[in-house]
Design an enzyme around this catalytic site. Structure first.
Site, mmCIF file in Angstrom:
data_model
loop_
_atom_site.group_PDB
_atom_site.id
_atom_site.type_symbol
_atom_site.label_atom_id
_atom_site.label_comp_id
_atom_site.label_asym_id
_atom_site.label_seq_id
_atom_site.Cartn_x
_atom_site.Cartn_y
_atom_site.Cartn_z
ATOM 1 N N ASP A 21 51.285 40.896 40.890
ATOM 2 C CA ASP A 21 49.974 41.189 40.299
ATOM 3 C C ASP A 21 49.096 39.943 40.261
ATOM 4 O O ASP A 21 49.602 38.823 40.171
ATOM 5 C CB ASP A 21 50.176 41.760 38.879
ATOM 6 C CG ASP A 21 48.963 42.517 38.385
ATOM 7 O OD1 ASP A 21 48.063 42.807 39.202
ATOM 8 O OD2 ASP A 21 48.908 42.812 37.178
ATOM 9 N N ASN A 69 47.209 53.225 42.396
ATOM 10 C CA ASN A 69 46.328 52.373 43.199
ATOM 11 C C ASN A 69 45.482 53.180 44.201
ATOM 12 O O ASN A 69 44.471 52.688 44.703
ATOM 13 C CB ASN A 69 47.122 51.291 43.941
ATOM 14 C CG ASN A 69 47.672 50.196 43.056
ATOM 15 O OD1 ASN A 69 48.716 49.609 43.337
ATOM 16 N ND2 ASN A 69 46.990 49.889 41.953
HETATM 17 C C1 IPE Z 1 50.840 47.240 39.403
HETATM 18 O O1 IPE Z 1 49.704 46.458 39.374
HETATM 19 C C2 IPE Z 1 51.015 47.835 40.777
HETATM 20 C C3 IPE Z 1 51.336 46.883 41.824
HETATM 21 C C4 IPE Z 1 51.606 45.616 41.655
HETATM 22 C C5 IPE Z 1 51.394 47.448 43.153
HETATM 23 P P1 IPE Z 1 48.297 47.032 38.874
HETATM 24 O O2 IPE Z 1 47.356 45.885 38.872
HETATM 25 O O3 IPE Z 1 47.916 48.203 39.690
HETATM 26 O O4 IPE Z 1 48.650 47.524 37.391
HETATM 27 P P2 IPE Z 1 47.727 47.655 36.120
HETATM 28 O O5 IPE Z 1 46.571 48.483 36.518
HETATM 29 O O6 IPE Z 1 47.329 46.285 35.746
HETATM 30 O O7 IPE Z 1 48.607 48.290 35.099
HETATM 31 C C1 IPE Z 2 48.156 43.212 42.811
HETATM 32 O O1 IPE Z 2 46.976 42.532 42.572
HETATM 33 C C2 IPE Z 2 48.146 43.919 44.151
HETATM 34 C C3 IPE Z 2 48.043 45.386 44.078
HETATM 35 C C4 IPE Z 2 48.060 46.108 42.992
HETATM 36 C C5 IPE Z 2 47.927 46.089 45.350
HETATM 37 P P1 IPE Z 2 45.716 43.254 41.920
HETATM 38 O O2 IPE Z 2 44.864 43.786 43.014
HETATM 39 O O3 IPE Z 2 46.147 44.232 40.902
HETATM 40 O O4 IPE Z 2 44.992 42.016 41.221
HETATM 41 P P2 IPE Z 2 44.304 41.977 39.795
HETATM 42 O O5 IPE Z 2 45.311 42.480 38.810
HETATM 43 O O6 IPE Z 2 43.094 42.845 39.865
HETATM 44 O O7 IPE Z 2 43.975 40.527 39.594
HETATM 45 MG MG MG Z 3 46.507 44.137 38.914
#
Ligand code: IPE
Ligand code: IPE
Ligand code: MG
Length: 249
Positions: A21, A69
């Site tokens: 993340d 996502n």
């Molecule tokens: C969790 O991250 C999913 C992945 C790392 C693929 P998200 O960024 O989607 O989760 P939330 O929205 O912060 O809970």
């Molecule tokens: C994790 O990084 C990757 C995926 C969930 C695909 P994020 O895209 O959630 O990054 P933040 O949490 O918005 O910084």
């Molecule tokens: Mg995220």
């Protein structure tokens, strides 16, 4: 001493699960678009896979794309899928060189055709590799997985393959996407968020959690080993008392 040197190789977790993340925030810090963060996250994936394989971890499961996502802006979803196709294509050779097999959990049928094809090809081309399994959770969520498992169990009961009275926790395990993997002893989440976000809910019942503020694109080998060192300081009690655990270990 490096973190790698501090890891006790006789007490490694067999399976490490990671919620990658912070790509979006990392990109924002650089004044770039979110996609730039995802692109740079690939380096961290490579580092993590290599670090885990080098030290002797047998399974690494990476949360790469959740069911939820799909609700992100279309441009971001499309860019992530393209990046996935490109990365899998580019990395198959390195996976083979490192004796790592690629596997996947999740609703792969919901992925774009090009993505699914590339994925299946890489899985096929790396399937005999023995050192480690790199499991990508794609279009995965735990509630989706448990729902699917429940449906399949119901179907098998209806067809007389199993009896309701025979259903135990092992049965449920057998119907999950992760049936062939040991439970992750360690769950890592980057970017300072302290939540599970629908990842492996059943499987992490007794996992140790490790949270770091590091954003995913900055995660590297030493960060991975640091998490292992921290994990090795914990006492896993599985509901017993400390005295019981010490006696049997
Ligand atoms: C969790 O991250 C999913 C992945 C790392 C693929 P998200 O960024 O989607 O989760 P939330 O929205 O912060 O809970
Ligand atoms: C994790 O990084 C990757 C995926 C969930 C695909 P994020 O895209 O959630 O990054 P933040 O949490 O918005 O910084
Ligand atoms: Mg995220």
């Amino acid at each position: 001493m490096t973190y790698k040197e501090q890891v006790d190789r006789s007490r490694l977790p067999r399976h490490v699960a990671i919620i990658m993340d912070g790509n979006g925030r990392w990109a924002k810090q650089q004044g770039e678009m979110r996609v730039f963060g995802h692109q740079n996250g690939v380096t961290a994936v490579r580092q993590t896979a290599e670090a885990a394989a080098e030290i002797g971890v047998e399974y690494v499961t990476l949360y790469a794309f959740s069911t939820e996502n799909w609700n992100r802006p279309k441009e971001e979803v499309d860019a992530l899928m393209q990046l996935l196709v490109h990365t899998i294509h580019e990395e198959t050779k390195t996976l083979n060189e490192n004796d790592i097999r690629l596997e996947t959990i999740g609703d792969t049928n919901s992925l774009p055709e090009s993505c699914r094809r590339e994925l299946l090809e890489a899985i096929e081309n790396t399937k005999n590799n023995k050192r480690m399994a790199l499991v990508l959770a794609l279009s995965y969520s735990s509630r989706w997985e448990i729902t699917e498992a429940t449906r399949k169990i119901a179907e098998d009961v209806q067809q007389g393959k199993i009896k309701p009275a025979e259903i135990g926790s092992d049965t449920i395990n057998d119907y999950l996407c992760t049936a062939k993997y040991p439970e992750p002893e360690l769950l890592i989440r980057t970017s300072g968020e302290h939540r599970v976000s629908n990842f492996l809910l059943w499987q992490i019942a007794y996992s140790e959690f490790y949270f770091t503020d590091t954003l995913w694109p900055d995660f590297n080998k030493e960060e991975f080993y640091k998490a292992l060192v921290d994990y090795q300081k914990r006492e896993r009690r599985f509901g017993q008392t400390s005295e019981q655990v010490l006696k049997t270990s």
